[in-house]
Design a protein around this motif. Sequence first.
Motif, short mmCIF file in Angstrom:
data_model
loop_
_atom_site.label_atom_id
_atom_site.label_comp_id
_atom_site.label_asym_id
_atom_site.label_seq_id
_atom_site.Cartn_x
_atom_site.Cartn_y
_atom_site.Cartn_z
N LYS A 96 0.80 -1.12 -0.05
CA LYS A 96 -0.03 0.12 -0.07
C LYS A 96 0.80 1.15 0.21
CE LYS A 96 -4.42 -1.79 1.83
NZ LYS A 96 -4.86 -2.16 0.93
N LEU A 97 1.84 1.32 -0.88
CA LEU A 97 2.51 2.58 -1.14
C LEU A 97 1.71 3.33 -2.27
CD1 LEU A 97 6.11 1.19 -1.27
CD2 LEU A 97 4.83 2.21 0.73
N ILE A 98 1.84 4.65 -1.99
CA ILE A 98 1.00 5.61 -3.05
C ILE A 98 2.12 5.47 -4.22
CG2 ILE A 98 0.21 7.94 -3.54
CD1 ILE A 98 -0.14 8.30 -0.49
N ARG A 101 3.61 8.91 -5.57
CA ARG A 101 4.27 9.99 -4.73
C ARG A 101 5.78 9.13 -4.30
NH1 ARG A 101 1.73 14.39 -4.47
NH2 ARG A 101 -0.66 13.90 -3.84
N GLU A 105 8.23 11.05 0.09
CA GLU A 105 6.84 11.66 0.57
C GLU A 105 6.03 10.52 1.16
OE1 GLU A 105 5.98 14.92 -2.96
OE2 GLU A 105 6.10 12.79 -3.62
N LEU A 109 4.48 11.19 4.83
CA LEU A 109 3.10 11.21 4.94
C LEU A 109 2.66 11.12 6.20
CD1 LEU A 109 0.28 11.47 3.78
CD2 LEU A 109 0.29 9.33 2.99
N VAL A 110 3.28 10.17 6.86
CA VAL A 110 2.97 9.69 8.17
C VAL A 110 3.09 10.72 9.41
CG1 VAL A 110 3.57 8.17 10.01
CG2 VAL A 110 3.56 7.19 7.75
N GLU A 112 3.56 14.02 8.38
CA GLU A 112 2.67 15.08 8.29
C GLU A 112 1.38 15.02 8.71
OE1 GLU A 112 4.98 15.76 3.86
OE2 GLU A 112 3.13 15.02 4.02
N ALA A 113 1.07 13.67 8.61
CA ALA A 113 -0.55 13.46 9.15
C ALA A 113 -0.64 13.73 10.75
CB ALA A 113 -0.93 12.21 8.67
N LEU B 3 2.37 23.36 4.31
CA LEU B 3 2.05 21.99 3.80
C LEU B 3 0.77 21.81 2.89
CD1 LEU B 3 3.43 19.10 3.73
CD2 LEU B 3 1.52 18.65 5.72
N LYS B 7 0.46 20.91 -1.35
CA LYS B 7 -0.09 20.04 -1.87
C LYS B 7 -1.31 20.56 -2.84
CE LYS B 7 1.01 16.20 0.91
NZ LYS B 7 0.75 15.02 1.48
N GLU B 198 -5.11 6.66 -3.20
CA GLU B 198 -3.95 7.39 -2.39
C GLU B 198 -4.73 7.95 -1.22
OE1 GLU B 198 -2.43 10.42 -4.47
OE2 GLU B 198 -1.97 11.57 -2.76
N ILE B 201 -5.03 5.06 1.55
CA ILE B 201 -3.72 4.53 2.30
C ILE B 201 -3.51 6.04 3.28
CG2 ILE B 201 -1.27 4.79 1.50
CD1 ILE B 201 -1.86 3.19 -0.92
N VAL B 205 -2.82 5.39 7.43
CA VAL B 205 -1.61 5.57 8.12
C VAL B 205 -1.71 6.67 9.04
CG1 VAL B 205 0.07 4.91 6.22
CG2 VAL B 205 -0.50 7.06 6.46
N GLY B 206 -2.95 7.08 9.19
CA GLY B 206 -3.48 8.02 10.47
C GLY B 206 -3.62 9.41 9.92
N ALA B 207 -3.91 9.50 8.71
CA ALA B 207 -4.38 10.97 8.23
C ALA B 207 -5.71 11.35 8.72
CB ALA B 207 -4.24 11.18 6.64
N PHE B 211 -7.23 16.56 7.22
CA PHE B 211 -5.72 16.71 6.48
C PHE B 211 -6.01 16.33 5.03
CE2 PHE B 211 -2.05 14.52 5.17
CZ PHE B 211 -1.05 15.36 5.49
#
Lengths: 236, 291
Positions: A96-98, A101, A105, A109-110, A112-113, B3, B7, B198, B201, B205-207, B211
């Motif tokens: 599950k990689l984008i 990106r 990136e 992402l982890v 940033e989120a 950020l 984006k 995307e 995903i 991962v917690g977004a 966000f």
Amino acid sequence: MQPAHPPAIIRLYRVTRRYGVQKALDAVSLEIPANAFVFVTGPSGAGKTTLLKLLYLGLKANEGQVIVDGMNLARMDRHRIPILRRRLGIIFQDYKLIATRSVYENVALVLEAAGTPHRAIAAGVNSVLRTVGMEKRRDALPPSLSGGEQQRVAVARALVGEPRILLADEPTGSLDSVSAGVVMDLITRFHQRGGTVLVATHDQHLIRSVPARVIHLEGGKLVEILPCSDPGPLDR
Amino acid sequence: MHLHLRKALQDMRNNRFLNAITVATIALAVIIVGAFSLFVINAGDLLNTWRQGLRLMVYLEDGLPPDRRPRIEDTLRRMPEIERLQFISKEAAMALLRSQMSRHAALLDGLTQNPLPEAYEVEVRHGVERQMESLAERIEQIAGVEEVAYGKQWIKRFGGLVELLGIIGYALTGLFSGAAVFFVANTIRLILYGRREELEIMRLVGASERFIRTPFYIQALLQGFMGGLVGIGTLYLVYRFTAGDMAATLGGFGFSFRFLPWTAVAGAVLSAMVVGWLGCFASLKQFIASS
Ligand SMILES: Nc1ncnc2c1ncn2[C@@H]1O[C@H](COP(=O)(O)OP(=O)(O)OP(=O)(O)O)[C@@H](O)[C@H]1O
Ligand SMILES: [Mg+2]
């Protein structure tokens, strides 16, 4: 309860998950103490991936209780799911990689989120990419990487947020033994730093390579829990 | 924030074509609505200019003895609506007509007697332009007054037309804003659809939803902003190149064209941004509901 017993960081009580009429998990109860290293094994279709999904709320249990790091998932509000997931590092069976990106990136992402400051993100990502040996490919897109490289990026992404628990679904599934060794080494080091590890696999070879407890599923049912990895009565 | 902005910009660059279409749609809506406002504003100005310069001509009965004039004049002066009045004798009226006809004045030489009536030119006070009709009726009641004339039909019709155009303008504003919202919603939906994996995903991962959504809102607001600027800019250019000609045509009325006031310009750009926001909101709502 014995006072010496470490507190459970993951607890399932009579958890059932159905797909239609079929039970992918059938009244499973188990406790995993903090800082444990656990393999979840069993034949294909046994419910390993389903079990992991219940832990990160990729799925909800139909019956029973799931408690992860003090959070009762059955009663969890939708908008709190990100809080749960930020405490977990997840290595997915299909990575599950984008695809659009870059490696950098994807890992960034982890952070940033999670709202990590810009500076700290660059430092954290570069450091973890170095650890998995992917710092030279930081600008590459995932589709241009080999399976083993993608797997290492997936590990980097799972570790970069410094999670409490690492969930890995067949982390060495499509890897040659050298790459598999690298990945297991990273996971072991995470465990040594105090993390709790859950690895779903049907690779008996892998299970024997690390001293760990083994949870054996079959047809959605918990067959047995072995305190330490030892070939024992397991098939294959 | 920085950020999310990055984006959003990256997204806009990756979807240049869709982005350009959306901006163009918003710009088009702004141009059409803006052109209407421009027209209505200027027509309203024109109407006011006419109303303000409005004069009543009070024609006196033919052959009225001069000694009856002071009474009429007195009655007129006592009317509060009247600012000023000036007597125009038959001779003065003829002289005025001659000067207005200029080159064709020779035609008047054939007249054996002056057919023009004596009259008072009455200037009304500022603010009573709308009550011309009743004022004219009262003046006509005065003994010795033959007729009162002013351009009432004209102004009434033109005023009605401006009002109608204003209403059409509102309807068009609604229609085009709706169309623009629809377009933005579609653009964002296409982008969302192309990136649903995307987004999934990111969630894993917690977004948080916030966000994930913020860059889309920023993108939509930027599209609205750009669409608003392009629309107003285009309108301004068109105005610059055509206003001169139109002003020349209408110049005789002592009237000058003006562009939308800056508040309206700011309002247009803001509205365009609201349109972008609404489009984004609609598509995200639908997308979340369907995923
Ligand atoms: N989305 C789904 N819809 C219907 N059935 C499903 C779904 N996902 C899993 N299942 C079924 O649930 C059972 C358990 O599946 P699960 O993926 O948990 O197995 P697994 O132990 O991870 O297998 P593998 O080793 O092949 O990855 C299987 O019988 C599978 O067919
Ligand atoms: Mg599986």
